[in-house]
Every structure is written in C-alpha cells, then in structure tokens.
Design a protein around this motif. Structure first.
Motif, PDB file in Angstrom:
ATOM      1  N   ARG A 191       0.833  -1.206   0.000  1.00 57.08           N
ATOM      2  CA  ARG A 191       0.000   0.000   0.000  1.00 57.08           C
ATOM      3  C   ARG A 191       0.869   1.259   0.000  1.00 57.08           C
ATOM      4  NH1 ARG A 191      -2.785  -3.175   3.568  1.00 57.08           N
ATOM      5  NH2 ARG A 191      -2.153  -1.989   5.427  1.00 57.08           N
ATOM      6  N   ALA A 192       1.995   1.198   0.689  1.00 55.18           N
ATOM      7  CA  ALA A 192       2.901   2.347   0.702  1.00 55.18           C
ATOM      8  C   ALA A 192       3.459   2.600  -0.698  1.00 55.18           C
ATOM      9  CB  ALA A 192       4.039   2.108   1.691  1.00 55.18           C
ATOM     10  N   HIS A 193       3.788   1.527  -1.409  1.00 52.28           N
ATOM     11  CA  HIS A 193       4.253   1.682  -2.792  1.00 52.28           C
ATOM     12  C   HIS A 193       3.153   2.278  -3.672  1.00 52.28           C
ATOM     13  CE1 HIS A 193       8.258  -0.230  -2.913  1.00 52.28           C
ATOM     14  NE2 HIS A 193       7.824  -0.899  -1.876  1.00 52.28           N
ATOM     15  N   LYS A 194       1.952   1.776  -3.499  1.00 53.66           N
ATOM     16  CA  LYS A 194       0.834   2.259  -4.307  1.00 53.66           C
ATOM     17  C   LYS A 194       0.593   3.746  -4.064  1.00 53.66           C
ATOM     18  CE  LYS A 194      -3.090   0.470  -6.520  1.00 53.66           C
ATOM     19  NZ  LYS A 194      -2.584   0.387  -7.877  1.00 53.66           N
ATOM     20  N   ALA A 195       0.829   4.181  -2.828  1.00 53.30           N
ATOM     21  CA  ALA A 195       0.621   5.580  -2.478  1.00 53.30           C
ATOM     22  C   ALA A 195       1.611   6.511  -3.156  1.00 53.30           C
ATOM     23  CB  ALA A 195       0.709   5.754  -0.962  1.00 53.30           C
ATOM     24  N   SER A 247      15.342   2.767   2.714  1.00 51.40           N
ATOM     25  CA  SER A 247      14.428   2.785   1.574  1.00 51.40           C
ATOM     26  C   SER A 247      13.005   3.117   2.002  1.00 51.40           C
ATOM     27  CB  SER A 247      14.463   1.425   0.868  1.00 51.40           C
ATOM     28  OG  SER A 247      15.763   1.130   0.386  1.00 51.40           O
ATOM     29  N   LEU A 248      12.532   2.450   3.072  1.00 52.58           N
ATOM     30  CA  LEU A 248      11.180   2.713   3.553  1.00 52.58           C
ATOM     31  C   LEU A 248      11.041   4.135   4.095  1.00 52.58           C
ATOM     32  CD1 LEU A 248      10.444  -0.702   5.294  1.00 52.58           C
ATOM     33  CD2 LEU A 248       9.378   0.174   3.209  1.00 52.58           C
ATOM     34  N   THR A 258      -0.842  10.378   1.393  1.00 49.93           N
ATOM     35  CA  THR A 258      -1.838   9.506   0.770  1.00 49.93           C
ATOM     36  C   THR A 258      -2.226   8.331   1.659  1.00 49.93           C
ATOM     37  OG1 THR A 258      -0.868  10.083  -1.369  1.00 49.93           O
ATOM     38  CG2 THR A 258      -2.394   8.237  -1.356  1.00 49.93           C
ATOM     39  N   LEU A 259      -1.308   7.871   2.487  1.00 47.86           N
ATOM     40  CA  LEU A 259      -1.585   6.726   3.361  1.00 47.86           C
ATOM     41  C   LEU A 259      -2.629   7.057   4.420  1.00 47.86           C
ATOM     42  CD1 LEU A 259       1.970   5.225   4.057  1.00 47.86           C
ATOM     43  CD2 LEU A 259       0.114   4.131   2.796  1.00 47.86           C
ATOM     44  N   SER A 260      -3.360   6.044   4.853  1.00 50.33           N
ATOM     45  CA  SER A 260      -4.308   6.217   5.951  1.00 50.33           C
ATOM     46  C   SER A 260      -3.525   6.474   7.230  1.00 50.33           C
ATOM     47  CB  SER A 260      -5.159   4.959   6.120  1.00 50.33           C
ATOM     48  OG  SER A 260      -4.364   3.898   6.629  1.00 50.33           O
ATOM     49  N   PRO A 261      -4.142   7.132   8.221  1.00 50.80           N
ATOM     50  CA  PRO A 261      -3.450   7.360   9.498  1.00 50.80           C
ATOM     51  C   PRO A 261      -2.955   6.069  10.134  1.00 50.80           C
ATOM     52  CG  PRO A 261      -5.444   8.682   9.377  1.00 50.80           C
ATOM     53  CD  PRO A 261      -5.481   7.762   8.190  1.00 50.80           C
ATOM     54  N   GLU A 262      -3.743   4.986   9.990  1.00 50.00           N
ATOM     55  CA  GLU A 262      -3.345   3.707  10.584  1.00 50.00           C
ATOM     56  C   GLU A 262      -2.094   3.148   9.899  1.00 50.00           C
ATOM     57  OE1 GLU A 262      -7.575   4.563  11.257  1.00 50.00           O
ATOM     58  OE2 GLU A 262      -6.362   4.429   9.419  1.00 50.00           O
ATOM     59  N   ASP A 263      -2.076   3.234   8.571  1.00 48.58           N
ATOM     60  CA  ASP A 263      -0.906   2.748   7.841  1.00 48.58           C
ATOM     61  C   ASP A 263       0.316   3.607   8.136  1.00 48.58           C
ATOM     62  OD1 ASP A 263      -1.994   0.513   6.685  1.00 48.58           O
ATOM     63  OD2 ASP A 263      -2.387   1.446   4.740  1.00 48.58           O
ATOM     64  N   LEU A 264       0.128   4.899   8.220  1.00 44.65           N
ATOM     65  CA  LEU A 264       1.254   5.788   8.493  1.00 44.65           C
ATOM     66  C   LEU A 264       1.836   5.503   9.879  1.00 44.65           C
ATOM     67  CD1 LEU A 264       2.894   8.068   7.241  1.00 44.65           C
ATOM     68  CD2 LEU A 264       1.338   9.706   8.320  1.00 44.65           C
ATOM     69  N   ALA A 265       0.964   5.254  10.841  1.00 44.87           N
ATOM     70  CA  ALA A 265       1.439   4.928  12.194  1.00 44.87           C
ATOM     71  C   ALA A 265       2.212   3.612  12.196  1.00 44.87           C
ATOM     72  CB  ALA A 265       0.254   4.850  13.154  1.00 44.87           C
ATOM     73  N   ALA A 266       1.726   2.623  11.434  1.00 48.51           N
ATOM     74  CA  ALA A 266       2.420   1.332  11.351  1.00 48.51           C
ATOM     75  C   ALA A 266       3.772   1.484  10.662  1.00 48.51           C
ATOM     76  CB  ALA A 266       1.549   0.325  10.601  1.00 48.51           C
ATOM     77  N   LEU A 267       3.810   2.316   9.634  1.00 46.63           N
ATOM     78  CA  LEU A 267       5.069   2.555   8.930  1.00 46.63           C
ATOM     79  C   LEU A 267       6.061   3.280   9.831  1.00 46.63           C
ATOM     80  CD1 LEU A 267       6.699   2.373   6.317  1.00 46.63           C
ATOM     81  CD2 LEU A 267       5.548   4.458   5.521  1.00 46.63           C
ATOM     82  N   ASP A 268       5.577   4.241  10.584  1.00 43.38           N
ATOM     83  CA  ASP A 268       6.447   4.964  11.511  1.00 43.38           C
ATOM     84  C   ASP A 268       7.027   4.041  12.572  1.00 43.38           C
ATOM     85  OD1 ASP A 268       6.272   7.394  10.248  1.00 43.38           O
ATOM     86  OD2 ASP A 268       4.634   8.141  11.493  1.00 43.38           O
ATOM     87  N   GLU A 269       6.231   3.059  13.009  1.00 43.65           N
ATOM     88  CA  GLU A 269       6.750   2.100  13.986  1.00 43.65           C
ATOM     89  C   GLU A 269       7.865   1.256  13.371  1.00 43.65           C
ATOM     90  OE1 GLU A 269       5.051  -0.620  17.577  1.00 43.65           O
ATOM     91  OE2 GLU A 269       3.936  -0.703  15.689  1.00 43.65           O
ATOM     92  N   LEU A 270       7.705   0.890  12.113  1.00 42.92           N
ATOM     93  CA  LEU A 270       8.759   0.151  11.417  1.00 42.92           C
ATOM     94  C   LEU A 270      10.055   0.958  11.329  1.00 42.92           C
ATOM     95  CD1 LEU A 270       6.993  -1.490   8.330  1.00 42.92           C
ATOM     96  CD2 LEU A 270       8.076  -2.695  10.239  1.00 42.92           C
ATOM     97  N   LEU A 271       9.917   2.268  11.286  1.00 43.83           N
ATOM     98  CA  LEU A 271      11.079   3.139  11.100  1.00 43.83           C
ATOM     99  C   LEU A 271      11.663   3.639  12.427  1.00 43.83           C
ATOM    100  CD1 LEU A 271       9.718   5.221   8.092  1.00 43.83           C
ATOM    101  CD2 LEU A 271      11.453   3.415   8.017  1.00 43.83           C
ATOM    102  N   ASP A 272      10.970   3.416  13.506  1.00 48.09           N
ATOM    103  CA  ASP A 272      11.398   3.905  14.812  1.00 48.09           C
ATOM    104  C   ASP A 272      12.486   2.993  15.382  1.00 48.09           C
ATOM    105  OD1 ASP A 272      11.749   4.845  17.358  1.00 48.09           O
ATOM    106  OD2 ASP A 272       9.657   4.599  17.991  1.00 48.09           O
ATOM    107  N   VAL A 273      13.707   3.482  15.412  1.00 44.31           N
ATOM    108  CA  VAL A 273      14.824   2.643  15.870  1.00 44.31           C
ATOM    109  C   VAL A 273      14.720   2.298  17.348  1.00 44.31           C
ATOM    110  CG1 VAL A 273      16.394   3.501  14.094  1.00 44.31           C
ATOM    111  CG2 VAL A 273      16.290   4.663  16.306  1.00 44.31           C
ATOM    112  N   ASN A 274      13.881   3.000  18.081  1.00 43.85           N
ATOM    113  CA  ASN A 274      13.690   2.698  19.505  1.00 43.85           C
ATOM    114  C   ASN A 274      12.564   1.698  19.753  1.00 43.85           C
ATOM    115  OD1 ASN A 274      15.707   4.547  20.479  1.00 43.85           O
ATOM    116  ND2 ASN A 274      14.307   6.209  19.922  1.00 43.85           N
TER     117      ASN A 274
END
Length: 299
Positions: A191-195, A247-248, A258-274
């Motif tokens: 979905r992130a790619h599609k966005a 990359s992400l 473009t992403l939904s708030p839920e997807d953006l939050a999930a993506l941010d968690e993937l990127l959070d080094v902590n």
C-alpha cells in the motif's frame, strides 16, 4: 537535472536526482549524503547481481574505454573496472557530492588512474567530451531523463562504431517485507508503494518502459535482453536491514499524504529505531525486485 531526476541506483523515491543531481528537502549536500548512503547499501547488497550482469554482456572484444552515465557513487563503475581490468571508466553524474565520493573510493581501491569523473546535466542538449567509448553503461539512470529519445541519440553518436550500450533498469523500488506484514496492517508495504504512484507518474514517467523499441528508434541494433530476478534473504547480509530502513524512510516521504493514518502509524513504527518492531530488528526481511538489461550495438 534539477526537476526530473539514480541507481543506483534502484528506485526513485529519494533517488530523485540519481545521475543528475538535485533532490528534495534540505540542502544539496544533505541530499547527496542521504542518497549516497542508500546507493552504497544498494551496491553492497546487490553486488553479486551487478557482477552477473557485467559478466553477461555479449561483447566480442573487451572494452578499453567505458562511460558510466548517471554513475551515482560508482556501483557500476567499480563493477566494470573489476570485470574489465584493462579498461578506463569515465563516470558521469550531475552530483558533485557523488562524484567526490566516487573519487575517494577509487583512491582507496588503488584504481584512481583508471577513473575520470565528469559533472554534467545529462538533459542538456550538448554533452561534454566523453571520448569515444567502446561501452556505455546506464544503470537506473535512463528513466530519469526528461528527454530520453535525445539522450539515446547522444549515446549513439558517442559510441565507437560497433560499440555497445547497456541499459539496466529496475521494475520499481525493491520490496523487503513479507506480504502479511505488519501485524494488524498486513500488506502495508504494498500500500505504501501504491501511495507513491502519483509521485512517479509526475516525476519519472519513463520508469518501467520497454527500452527496446526506443533503442531501435535511435539507431541501435538490440542484440539481447535479459531480466534478472533478485531475491536476497535478509540473513545473507546485515546491510539488508539498513537498506530496508533507508528505503522505507524515503518511501514514507512521498506516501505520507496519501496513506491512511493507521498505515502511516504502522510505517512509523517500522522506522522507529527505539521500537522493538523496527525493520532493523526483523528476521524475515528479503530484497525482492527485477532488473532488465538491454544490450544494444551502434548500427
């Protein structure tokens, strides 16, 4: 060029400018530094695949003079120098930062006498003197050209009679996560790619093009075409995690609106080094993409 745009080297988000300088956000130096990091990870993770492509090139005689168009930080340049030990490479890019990085690497590897760098915008109508190469290599750079037909004609004029033009392109940004990731938001990466589709449609409309007919129209004889499937397990290299994270992070910049708030939050968690759920700590990563290579001779 400053607006429209390497591998790369491998994709477009955050590589807006690969081969041509430029970038979005921050200073030119910041953009060069961020792109250089991703380009270096790309080169490290995909080194075997780059080597396999240079080994496959259907050359009758080993080239002595090579031009690497949109060289970035030199993944192709150094692969070609290793593959053809008698060759000299002219590495061309619009990014002064990338070229400086490439020169430093050439010195460290003891091959600076075999490398010349040229800083130029490949979308200008007149290119600087790049010699008369036997081989021109363009990896993940042609689709960034604002006027690819003109660039193809310029390469045709540049090549020595019978010389080869190798065009390497990717089908898109690599995928790293399994389809069911993440927990609670399966399919997040896709979905992130599609966005980012509208971003790519505007800035890199030639990504994914069939370069065969365009090469033929520019006067080339397309000798062969090959698609290389890339599927590298994350446990093969610790660099895969850093490659996925960088990359992400760049995809997020184009997908956020473009992403939904839920997807953006999930993506941010993937990127959070902590976070324990950060992509850096996952053991199920892989690098999945395809590269297509066109080998064409000057007619």
């Amino acid at each position: 060029m400053t607006q429209a745009h390497q591998h790369t080297s491998h994709g477009d988000i955050g590589h807006h400018g690969h081969g041509h300088g430029g970038g979005h956000g921050g200073t030119q130096q910041d953009g060069d530094s961020g792109q250089a990091e991703i380009l270096e990870l790309d080169a490290e993770v995909l080194a075997e695949h780059i080597a396999s492509i240079t080994a496959w090139l259907p050359l009758e005689v080993e080239p002595r003079q090579i031009v690497d168009l949109g060289c970035g930080t030199g993944a192709g340049t150094f692969a070609l120098l290793e593959r053809f030990p008698e060759a000299h490479v002219t590495a061309v890019d619009a990014s002064a930062g990338h070229l400086q990085f490439l020169r430093e690497k050439a010195c460290a590897r003891g091959v600076s006498d075999r490398v010349r760098t040229v800083q130029t915008d490949l979308d200008t109508s007149r290119w600087p003197d790049l010699g008369t190469p036997d081989l021109v290599w363009a990896s993940a750079s042609m689709h960034h050209m604002a006027h690819p037909d003109r660039a193809l004609r310029s390469v045709h004029e540049l090549l020595a009679p019978g010389g080869m033009f190798a065009v390497v392109e990717l089908d898109g940004f690599p995928r790293f996560l399994p389809a069911d990731a993440t927990e609670g938001r399966p399919g997040l990466e896709e979905r992130a790619h599609k966005a980012t589709d509208s971003f790519h449609a505007e800035h890199v409309p030639h990504r994914g093009a069939d370069w065969g007919p365009m090469l033929a129209a520019a006067g080339f004889d397309v000798q062969d075409e090959r698609t290389v499937t890339v599927d590298i397990a994350g446990n093969r290299s610790e660099a895969v995690g850093r490659y996925a994270h960088g990359s992400l992070q760049r995809i997020r910049g184009a997908a956020a609106s473009t992403l939904s708030p839920e997807d953006l939050a999930a993506l941010d968690e993937l990127l959070d080094v902590n976070s324990p759920h950060c992509v850096l700590y996952r053991d199920d990563l892989a690098v999945r993409t395809e590269r297509t290579v066109w080998a064409a001779h000057r007619s």
